[in-house]
Design a protein around this motif. Structure first.
Motif, PDB file in Angstrom:
ATOM      1  N   ILE A   1       0.230   5.125  -1.171  1.00  0.00           N
ATOM      2  CA  ILE A   1      -1.050   5.513  -1.781  1.00  0.00           C
ATOM      3  C   ILE A   1      -1.242   7.028  -1.694  1.00  0.00           C
ATOM      4  O   ILE A   1      -1.780   7.648  -2.610  1.00  0.00           O
TER       5      ILE A   1
ATOM      6  N   MET B   1      -0.969  -1.369  -3.558  1.00  0.00           N
ATOM      7  CA  MET B   1      -0.018  -0.448  -3.022  1.00  0.00           C
ATOM      8  C   MET B   1       0.513  -1.040  -1.723  1.00  0.00           C
ATOM      9  O   MET B   1      -0.239  -1.656  -0.977  1.00  0.00           O
TER      10      MET B   1
ATOM     11  N   ARG C   1       0.758  12.567  -6.780  1.00  0.00           N
ATOM     12  CA  ARG C   1       1.271  12.535  -8.155  1.00  0.00           C
ATOM     13  C   ARG C   1       0.145  12.761  -9.159  1.00  0.00           C
ATOM     14  O   ARG C   1       0.288  13.522 -10.117  1.00  0.00           O
ATOM     15  N   LEU C   2      -0.992  12.104  -8.935  1.00  0.00           N
ATOM     16  CA  LEU C   2      -2.146  12.281  -9.827  1.00  0.00           C
ATOM     17  C   LEU C   2      -2.628  13.733  -9.800  1.00  0.00           C
ATOM     18  O   LEU C   2      -2.942  14.299 -10.843  1.00  0.00           O
TER      19      LEU C   2
ATOM     20  N   PHE D   1      -7.203   1.717  -6.211  1.00  0.00           N
ATOM     21  CA  PHE D   1      -5.969   1.229  -5.613  1.00  0.00           C
ATOM     22  C   PHE D   1      -6.216   0.944  -4.141  1.00  0.00           C
ATOM     23  O   PHE D   1      -6.876   1.731  -3.454  1.00  0.00           O
TER      24      PHE D   1
ATOM     25  N   LEU E   1       0.867   8.440  -4.483  1.00  0.00           N
ATOM     26  CA  LEU E   1       0.194   8.281  -5.775  1.00  0.00           C
ATOM     27  C   LEU E   1      -0.884   9.344  -5.948  1.00  0.00           C
ATOM     28  O   LEU E   1      -1.000   9.950  -7.014  1.00  0.00           O
TER      29      LEU E   1
END
Length: 78
Positions: free
Chosen positions: A7, A1, A13-14, A46, A10
């Motif tokens: 990050i 990332m 989003r998850l 990540f 992300l």
């Protein structure tokens, strides 16, 4: 990332997709998002390329207790 903003995005989003993860943690040099699992059940982590700690060449970085250090600077959950 590329950086902490990416990050964090992300992780959000998850969460929006209902996918479990370990939250964004401040590591020794950058940020990480652990405990993400792919469809086959493999754990994926990540890491950011951006570092939050700048060090001089030849400088030794020392961490006594990684868990304690991470908890001291971990951002509060939204």
């Amino acid at each position: 990332m590329p950086d902490s903003a990416a990050i964090q995005a992300l992780a959000a989003r998850l969460e929006g997709l209902g996918e479990a993860h370990g939250g964004v943690w401040r590591g020794l040099r950058g940020w990480l998002l652990p405990l993400v699992h792919d469809p086959d059940g493999h754990e994926v982590r990540f890491y950011t390329v951006e570092e939050h700690t700048l060090s001089e060449p030849g400088q030794v970085m020392r961490m006594v207790d990684p868990q304690e250090s991470a908890e001291q600077v971990r951002p509060a959950a939204p």
